[in-house]
Design a protein around this motif. Structure first.
Motif, PDB file in Angstrom:
ATOM      1  N   LYS A   1       1.308   4.013  -3.088  1.00 30.23           N
ATOM      2  CA  LYS A   1       1.008   5.425  -2.812  1.00 30.23           C
ATOM      3  C   LYS A   1       2.167   6.314  -3.231  1.00 30.23           C
ATOM      4  O   LYS A   1       1.973   7.380  -3.820  1.00 30.23           O
TER       5      LYS A   1
ATOM      6  N   LYS B   1       2.113   6.680  -7.093  1.00 23.82           N
ATOM      7  CA  LYS B   1       0.836   6.956  -7.746  1.00 23.82           C
ATOM      8  C   LYS B   1       0.948   7.950  -8.905  1.00 23.82           C
ATOM      9  O   LYS B   1       0.200   7.851  -9.882  1.00 23.82           O
TER      10      LYS B   1
ATOM     11  N   ASN C   1      -6.028  -2.401  -7.744  1.00 23.42           N
ATOM     12  CA  ASN C   1      -7.221  -1.873  -8.400  1.00 23.42           C
ATOM     13  C   ASN C   1      -7.486  -0.410  -8.066  1.00 23.42           C
ATOM     14  O   ASN C   1      -8.254   0.256  -8.764  1.00 23.42           O
ATOM     15  N   GLN C   2      -6.855   0.103  -7.025  1.00 23.92           N
ATOM     16  CA  GLN C   2      -7.006   1.515  -6.694  1.00 23.92           C
ATOM     17  C   GLN C   2      -6.240   2.414  -7.662  1.00 23.92           C
ATOM     18  O   GLN C   2      -6.513   3.617  -7.738  1.00 23.92           O
ATOM     19  N   TYR C   3      -5.299   1.833  -8.409  1.00 25.72           N
ATOM     20  CA  TYR C   3      -4.429   2.638  -9.279  1.00 25.72           C
ATOM     21  C   TYR C   3      -4.474   2.210 -10.742  1.00 25.72           C
ATOM     22  O   TYR C   3      -4.060   2.981 -11.610  1.00 25.72           O
TER      23      TYR C   3
ATOM     24  N   GLU D   1      -6.672  -6.049  -4.645  1.00 26.57           N
ATOM     25  CA  GLU D   1      -7.540  -4.930  -4.250  1.00 26.57           C
ATOM     26  C   GLU D   1      -6.751  -3.621  -4.175  1.00 26.57           C
ATOM     27  O   GLU D   1      -7.271  -2.556  -4.530  1.00 26.57           O
ATOM     28  N   LYS D   2      -5.512  -3.706  -3.742  1.00 28.20           N
ATOM     29  CA  LYS D   2      -4.675  -2.497  -3.670  1.00 28.20           C
ATOM     30  C   LYS D   2      -4.302  -2.018  -5.070  1.00 28.20           C
ATOM     31  O   LYS D   2      -4.304  -0.804  -5.342  1.00 28.20           O
TER      32      LYS D   2
ATOM     33  N   ALA E   1       0.829  -1.206   0.000  1.00 27.73           N
ATOM     34  CA  ALA E   1       0.000   0.000   0.000  1.00 27.73           C
ATOM     35  C   ALA E   1       0.863   1.256   0.000  1.00 27.73           C
ATOM     36  O   ALA E   1       0.605   2.207  -0.754  1.00 27.73           O
TER      37      ALA E   1
ATOM     38  N   ASP F   1      -6.699   0.143 -14.032  1.00 25.73           N
ATOM     39  CA  ASP F   1      -7.947  -0.400 -14.543  1.00 25.73           C
ATOM     40  C   ASP F   1      -7.948  -1.908 -14.303  1.00 25.73           C
ATOM     41  O   ASP F   1      -6.970  -2.595 -14.618  1.00 25.73           O
TER      42      ASP F   1
END
Length: 323
Positions: free
Chosen positions: A88, A91, A114-116, A111-112, A84, A118
């Motif tokens: 970050k 990013k 997918n925050q950054y 899941e992590k 994570a 597609d």
């Protein structure tokens, strides 16, 4: 294509160096300062194979804040508990055209990612490739050239043209990829194998080839496999192997492909680093609880590993925890 490897540890270095040697441009982005400093100081990373033919391989390495590249594909090999923060810090380097491949140990990374990225551009998988980081800027590839294999799977289970191109270039780098279309089944196959070999070898500080010779190895292994399969069946995860095939995969890894290997969890424990047991045995146990099933052996082993981690925090000459 151009690649950037996030995490220049043992596996990240192996993937990146092999791709670089196959003719593809590769950059390394690292969050551990001693690794960055050592590689820059010696103008590359020292690479050996089974402890022999140690030689310097020039590589480009950067911190996330230094890097200004725009790769087509990110390859991620960061420890689950560090991911994570690493993402970050990176990013500003990500964009909607990039793909990411993350054949990491354990489950918790998708899941992590997918925050950054597609979800259609997120690939994961498994890596059965033994590698050891001896220290900053010093990596040992276990096994002969071409040893090891991996599975690649799209999160959406629909391989596109870019996926096939990645598989082709990984093949040219002797990473021996196999493309699958069963996302959770593929990831869980490695989690189950690691839940036996990584955890037990770490607890008793033995190589995989030593574990498999133990009279109790099969009974222990099958008990953990059965609990994991019980959990997956309750969660409707279709695994790639049967229970018997999973045990045979563990035997093959221990006797043939990686008998001299200390698993990565052991390497972390031996260096007083936190392990990924919560993302392996812990994940199996926690998933079972969602279906009112207790994989109690996995939970017991997870707690034993944490006890071993805690025990290393004590000063051997006193009863005080080290600062």
């Amino acid at each position: 294509m151009k690649y950037a490897v996030l995490g220049a540890g043992a596996m990240g270095l192996r993937y990146g160096v092999l791709l670089q040697e196959a003719g593809f441009p590769v950059d390394f982005v690292e969050i551990w300062s001693p690794e960055i400093e050592k590689v820059k100081e010696q103008n590359g990373v020292y690479v050996s194979r089974d402890g022999e033919n140690k030689h310097l391989v020039p590589i480009n390495i950067y911190s996330p804040e230094e890097y200004q590249g725009d790769p087509d594909v990110w390859i991620v090999f960061v420890k689950q508990m560090q991911l994570a923060d690493a993402l970050k810090r990176c990013k500003n380097l990500f964009n909607d055209k990039q793909y990411v491949v993350a054949p990491m140990n354990g489950i918790g990374h998708v899941e992590k990612l997918n925050q950054y990225f597609d979800a259609d551009k997120v690939l994961s998988g498994t890596a059965m490739i033994a590698t050891v980081l001896n220290g900053p800027g010093d990596v040992d590839f276990m096994g002969p050239a071409g040893a090891g294999s991996m599975k690649i799977v799209n999160q959406n289970e629909q391989p596109d043209e870019m996926t096939h191109k990645i598989v082709d270039e990984f093949s040219k780098a002797n990473l021996n990829p196999e493309l699958t279309t069963n996302f959770m089944g593929t990831l869980m196959s490695k989690v189950i194998l690691n839940s036996v070999l990584n955890t037990l070898c770490t607890m008793f500080e033995i190589r995989m080839g030593e574990f498999i010779q133990a009279p109790t190895a099969e009974k222990l292994g099958r008990q953990l496999i059965n609990e994991a399969f019980d959990v997956c069946e309750r969660d409707d995860i279709k695994l790639l192997n049967t229970r018997e095939e999973e045990w045979q995969a563990i035997k093959y890894a221990s006797t043939t492909s990686m008998p001299l290997h200390f698993p990565s969890m052991y390497q972390d424990m031996s260096k007083n680093r936190p392990t990924e047991v919560d993302y392996i045995n812990g994940f199996i146990y926690d998933l079972g609880l969602k279906h009112h099933y207790e994989a109690s052996t996995h939970d017991y082993l997870r707690n034993l590993v944490h006890l071993a981690e805690f025990s290393k925090s004590f000063d051997p000459d006193s009863l005080l925890v080290k600062n």
